[in-house]
Write an enzyme that holds these catalytic residues in place. Structure first.
Site, PDB file in Angstrom:
ATOM      1  N   THR A 271      28.566  52.783  13.224  1.00 11.09           N
ATOM      2  CA  THR A 271      29.869  52.742  12.557  1.00 11.09           C
ATOM      3  C   THR A 271      30.715  51.592  13.093  1.00 11.09           C
ATOM      4  OG1 THR A 271      30.465  54.397  14.207  1.00 11.09           O
ATOM      5  CG2 THR A 271      30.083  55.184  11.976  1.00 11.09           C
ATOM      6  N   PHE A 399      38.343  57.423   9.260  1.00  5.66           N
ATOM      7  CA  PHE A 399      37.821  58.274  10.338  1.00  5.66           C
ATOM      8  C   PHE A 399      37.775  59.746   9.938  1.00  5.66           C
ATOM      9  CE2 PHE A 399      39.382  54.480  12.536  1.00  5.66           C
ATOM     10  CZ  PHE A 399      38.277  54.169  13.324  1.00  5.66           C
ATOM     11  N   CYS A 406      37.148  62.019  13.303  1.00  4.56           N
ATOM     12  CA  CYS A 406      36.437  61.303  14.374  1.00  4.56           C
ATOM     13  C   CYS A 406      37.127  61.464  15.730  1.00  4.56           C
ATOM     14  CB  CYS A 406      36.370  59.823  14.016  1.00  4.56           C
ATOM     15  SG  CYS A 406      35.475  58.855  15.223  1.00  4.56           S
TER      16      CYS A 406
END
Ligand code: MNH
Length: 469
Positions: A271, A399, A406
């Site tokens: 990512t 996110f 996240c």
């Protein structure tokens, strides 16, 4: 009256459903395109299974509401469970280890904790730059950023050095991880007879050996740390081995610690690497924006090359370039949500309890209702505070959302800003004018085949920064 269902793609085949137009190589970009054509929501029916995709900011806001919706762990995430089990990313909402690990690890990912990772991150950036200097400054961007992000999480996470930039060969952990993720990803694409083919060609056996090998390496790291503990916690592993869950008073067991380490390696490297790769692509192809960011960096470090911890938060222009990059190219292309009870979305589509859908970020992030007519343009000033305040918050979720968003967000920002600022400070970019952006899909979206040539900038007079470019 029948149930109102979201629109489906054209060319539905009786019984089998919407198989025409499936794209096994670029499924997310294909889905984003279909959303662009037929509206903010659509449903694909395949052999009785219904997959729903959402691409409008308003509908995304509805399903982001934690009162009615929660994270879903459908098959694409379940496929990772043989590796990560009940680690944070793949845990079901009701698994006790999620709460435990979240409580234990949240402080380790706070903004303040970034101080303890800063120097390690800076060291890795430095090693990467030195490797570029030795290799005449031409490289595949995604490959280099992947090495960088993996090295960073390996060292900050559990003191493990892959030595990606210094050793001549490759740490065997890397091909094992790459191959096993490729294998897992392939299981998600329905191909008749795959099981038999994979068994006969030895792919399944190879995958099992890869997984065993990764377990062994990580278990050895854990055992070694248990045998030789640090006086003070220095990395995520130390925290996982020493912190007690405030609620239960329990620690994570060794198996769960392994699950978390593998989770961070998987969730924390591609990512970040892909986001940095897109940022370099967008800045290199928008020299005016690169110049703005360089000017900011030069003003902070007129004299030396050292990025201090405190400087990172001041790099607002670099941060805006990263935010705008993740808007256009959310490297986690989407996330899954499931209804906690029967509900209706978009004022018309009934959703049953337990039904899940996917939020397609590439579309949400380009919804003209939020981002205007120039939504496809790279314009970092969208993230100037006046513009941010004037806009609804639900149009930007790189996110994820809610409780299960996240945990590595601050870590990723710190790492990306530090790396990008250092690269901008040290180098000018030259791009191949014939390159057109090609976006590959693995677990993430990433620019493929994008090469960059970098040349060291001359800093003649330390007090008078040279003009950018
Ligand atoms: Mn990360 C969850 C995107 C960097 C560790 N991450 C998520 C989710 C998104 C996401 C989206 C939510 C998934 C879902 O709802 O199913 N993460 C990113 C992006 C970057 C990133 C775009 C970089 C850029 N992530 C990182 C880093 C780490 C990390 C770095 C670790 C060091 N992420 C996680 C973990 C979760 C997660 C762990 C699962 C959190 C939870 O469910 O409790």
């Amino acid at each position: 009256m029948g149930v109102v269902r979201p629109p489906h793609p054209p060319k539905r085949v009786p019984l089998i459903g919407d198989i025409i137009g499936l794209d096994a190589v670029k499924p997310m970009q294909n889905t984003a395109r279909i959303l662009g054509e037929i509206g903010p929501i659509y449903q694909r029916r395949i052999l009785g299974m219904r997959l729903t995709f959402v691409g409008g900011a308003d509908i995304a806001a509805e399903v982001n509401n934690d009162a009615t919706w929660q994270k879903a762990v459908p098959r694409p995430l379940q496929l990772l469970r043989p590796i990560a089990e009940d680690g944070l990313f793949t845990a079901y909402n009701d698994e006790p280890n999620w709460h435990k690990a979240h409580a234990i690890l949240a402080p380790a990912f706070s903004q303040a904790s970034m101080r303890s990772y800063h120097q390690t991150m800076a060291d890795v950036v430095d090693e990467m730059c030195r490797a570029w200097d030795d290799a005449s400054g031409n490289f595949d961007v995604a490959d280099e950023m992947t090495k960088f992000a993996l090295e960073t999480i390996g060292r900050c996470g559990f003191g493990y050095r892959f030595d990606s930039f210094t050793r001549a060969d490759v740490d065997p952990f890397l091909p094992a991880l790459k191959d096993s993720l490729g294998y897992i990803q392939a299981q998600g694409v329905p191909v008749p007879g795959r099981k038999i083919i994979d068994a006969l060609t030895g792919r399944t056996g190879q995958h099992q050996r890869n997984v065993e090998y990764m377990f062994q390496v990580v278990d050895d790291v854990i055992a070694d740390r248990q045998a030789h503990p640090h006086d003070e916690p220095r990395d995520l592993l130390d925290l996982m081995l020493t912190t007690k869950d405030p609620e239960t008073g329990e620690q994570l067991d060794a198996r769960n610690v392994r699950n978390q380490i593998l989770t961070f390696l998987v969730a924390g490297h591609e990512t970040t690497a892909s986001a940095l790769s897109f940022a370099l692509y967008l800045l290199a192809t928008h020299p005016d924006e690169a110049a703005k960011a360089r000017a900011e960096v030069d003003a902070l470090w007129p004299a030396d090359d050292v990025v201090r911890f405190e400087d990172v938060a001041k790099l607002r222009t670099v941060r805006r370039a990263i935010d705008e990059t993740m808007r256009l190219w959310p490297t986690s292309p989407g996330y899954f949500r499931e209804a906690k009870r029967n509900t209706v979305i978009d004022g018309q589509y009934p959703i049953k309890q337990g039904q899940w859908l996917m939020v397609v970020l590439q579309q949400v992030h380009r919804d003209p209702a939020v981002w205007g007519a120039d939504a496809d343009q790279f314009r970092p000033d969208r993230f100037q505070s006046e513009e941010v305040r004037a806009r609804p918050g639900h149009g930007y979720k790189p996110f994820g959302t809610g409780l299960r968003a996240c945990i590595g967000r601050q870590f990723a920002y710190h790492e990306m800003i530090l790396a990008l600022a250092t690269i901008l400070h040290r180098y000018n970019f030259t791009v191949d004018p014939d390159y057109t952006l090609e976006v590959a899909e693995q677990m993430t979206l990433k620019p493929s085949g994008f090469r960059l040539t970098v040349t060291r900038r001359e800093r003649k007079d330390a007090s008078a920064p040279s003009p950018a470019q």
